[in-house]
Enzyme design. Structure first.
Site, short mmCIF file in Angstrom:
data_model
loop_
_atom_site.label_atom_id
_atom_site.label_comp_id
_atom_site.label_asym_id
_atom_site.label_seq_id
_atom_site.Cartn_x
_atom_site.Cartn_y
_atom_site.Cartn_z
N ASP A 74 9.21 2.60 1.34
CA ASP A 74 8.06 3.32 1.89
C ASP A 74 8.00 3.04 3.39
O ASP A 74 7.62 1.95 3.81
CB ASP A 74 6.78 2.86 1.18
CG ASP A 74 5.55 3.59 1.69
OD1 ASP A 74 5.58 4.10 2.83
OD2 ASP A 74 4.54 3.64 0.96
N PHE A 131 0.85 -1.20 0.00
CA PHE A 131 0.00 0.00 0.00
C PHE A 131 0.88 1.24 0.00
O PHE A 131 1.76 1.38 0.86
CB PHE A 131 -0.90 0.02 1.24
CG PHE A 131 -1.89 1.15 1.24
CD1 PHE A 131 -3.15 1.00 0.66
CD2 PHE A 131 -1.57 2.38 1.80
CE1 PHE A 131 -4.07 2.05 0.64
CE2 PHE A 131 -2.48 3.44 1.77
CZ PHE A 131 -3.72 3.27 1.20
N LYS A 170 3.00 9.83 8.42
CA LYS A 170 2.32 9.41 9.65
C LYS A 170 2.94 9.96 10.94
O LYS A 170 2.60 11.03 11.38
CB LYS A 170 2.23 7.88 9.68
CG LYS A 170 1.20 7.34 8.66
CD LYS A 170 0.86 5.92 8.95
CE LYS A 170 -0.10 5.29 7.96
NZ LYS A 170 -1.50 5.61 8.20
C1 LIG Z 1 2.97 2.27 3.79
C2 LIG Z 1 2.06 3.40 3.48
N1 LIG Z 1 2.37 4.23 2.47
C3 LIG Z 1 1.58 5.28 2.16
C4 LIG Z 1 0.43 5.52 2.86
C5 LIG Z 1 -0.43 6.71 2.48
O1 LIG Z 1 -0.31 7.69 3.45
P1 LIG Z 1 -1.41 8.87 3.55
O2 LIG Z 1 -2.68 8.22 4.01
O3 LIG Z 1 -0.83 9.83 4.54
O4 LIG Z 1 -1.54 9.45 2.20
C6 LIG Z 1 0.06 4.69 3.92
C7 LIG Z 1 -1.18 4.94 4.67
O5 LIG Z 1 -1.69 4.08 5.35
C8 LIG Z 1 0.90 3.59 4.24
O6 LIG Z 1 0.61 2.77 5.24
#
Ligand SMILES: Cc1ncc(COP(=O)(O)O)c(C=O)c1O
Length: 382
Positions: A219, A134, A248
């Site tokens: 990520d 994700f 986050k």
């Molecule tokens: C691993 C990862 N990357 C990207 C995101 C996207 O982040 P945002 O919701 O701040 O756009 C998330 C959100 O849960 C995530 O867990």
């Protein structure tokens, strides 16, 4: 007379139905939150791994309030107070040699930046990512996100992305080619249900990227900022990414994302931008957050072990304070509801997994309280 509507009625009438929710939280302090009726909950969701320093951490509140009295917004047309200081700190904690930072407003936006940077500096167009990974819900970050249910309704998406089984180096080696700008990877797949990378996988991915000239983009939006016991998951491997994306837990709940990219990978004037990103308030919050995490980082691994030990008959997995407990698709929401009834908030990630991502400042007493409630909720649904 104007009719008086409840929050739920207002939302039903005026808000897009993008979220399903039925609890209104109105106050937070440390590891606890309170609902509108005054009921207190131990919060193991923490704004989905965001409130790393606990709710309304006094140091963060103080930093935000004093900055708010000086300057709230100025745009990136000018030097922004705290931005340089924060960038230096992020480069230091990331351990990326010669690193440079670009700030954004969310995790998805951080990944958008990574995608643009990888494309423009490699001259290549495509990406490779992993099944169940994700990376966000904006169009480009969605293109590298696997979950068909959220991606397919918006196709066609750019950039083109091949999805490979997580852990399969052979398949990765076959998928990465001379058109691959970058490989997107989570060290622990968060939304997928806290699935840690198999041992040696990261090193293998790094090697393939090096051989094929693709960038390794880690990520760490969910796993970063101390959550796994290190600043970033990759620091528990031998691997250094070309780009790390962060969000986050970076600013205790104020919206911020960031990328740190290695020496030689940088945007030139005009190639990327943002009105709000890295404003004075969020930068002040992030600097204060980093200080609080620094003071707590040494205990994250032990606190995680306490959870693992206390819950061991439930087969928990994860690292530090990023923990998943397999419960099954049907049982997961029931367990979450019982925990909530008993005053503990947990949520369900994919594949029927109870996810625990509490504040890094959670105390050992609170962990004991959490374990007792979670165990009893599993027993009640056995
Ligand atoms: C691993 C990862 N990357 C990207 C995101 C996207 O982040 P945002 O919701 O701040 O756009 C998330 C959100 O849960 C995530 O867990």
């Amino acid at each position: 007379m104007e009719e008086k509507l409840t929050s739920k009625e207002l939302e039903d009438r005026y808000f897009m139905k993008a979220f399903g929710r039925d609890l209104k939280l109105v106050k937070g302090s440390g590891s606890y939150v309170w609902d509108e009726d005054g009921k207190k909950y131990l919060d193991l969701v923490a704004g989905i791994a965001v409130c790393s320093t606990g709710h309304c951490n006094p140091s963060v509140v103080e930093a935000v309030c004093s900055q708010a009295k000086e300057l709230i917004h100025i745009s990136n047309l000018y030097y922004v107070p705290n931005q340089g200081e924060l960038a230096k700190k992020l480069v230091e904690i990331s351990g990326i040699p010669g690193g440079r930072v670009f700030l954004s407003n969310s995790g998805a936006e951080a990944n958008e930046g990574a995608i643009k940077l990888a494309r423009i500096r490699t001259g290549r167009k495509n990406f490779v990512a992993f099944i169940d990974g994700f990376h966000g819900r904006t169009m480009a970050s969605l293109a590298v996100t696997h979950k068909p249910a959220i991606r397919e309704p918006f196709e066609p998406l750019e950039p083109k992305c091949k999805f490979i089984k997580y852990g399969d180096l052979q398949a990765l080696s076959e998928a990465v080619d001379e058109n691959t700008a970058g490989v997107f990877i989570e060290g622990i797949q968060g939304e997928a249900g806290i699935v840690p990378a198999p041992r040696g996988f990261y090193e293998g991915v790094r090697k393939i990227c090096d051989e094929k000239g693709a960038l390794l983009i880690c990520d760490e939006v969910q796993s970063g900022m101390g959550r796994t016991g290190k600043w970033f998951y990759y620091q528990s491997t031998g691997v250094i990414p070309d780009i790390v994306s962060i969000a986050k837990g970076i600013a205790s709940g104020l919206p911020m994302g960031a990328i740190v990219a290695r020496e030689g990978l940088t945007f030139n004037p005009g190639e990327h931008g943002s009105t709000f990103a890295g404003g004075p308030l969020v930068c002040a919050a992030a600097l204060a957050t980093i200080k609080v995490i620094e003071e707590n980082l040494g205990e994250v691994t032990d606190k995680g072990r306490m959870f693992m030990e206390g819950l061991k008959e439930l087969s928990p997995r994860g690292m530090g304070l990023m923990i998943g407990i397999p419960a099954g698709e049907e049982r997961c929401p029931k367990i979450a509801a019982i925990c909530r009834e008993k005053g503990v908030l947990v949520n369900c990630a994919s594949h029927g997994t109870i996810r625990l991502v509490p504040p890094l400042t959670i105390t050992k007493e609170e962990i004991k309280e959490a374990i007792a409630v979670i165990k009893s909720a599993f027993e009640e649904t056995a």
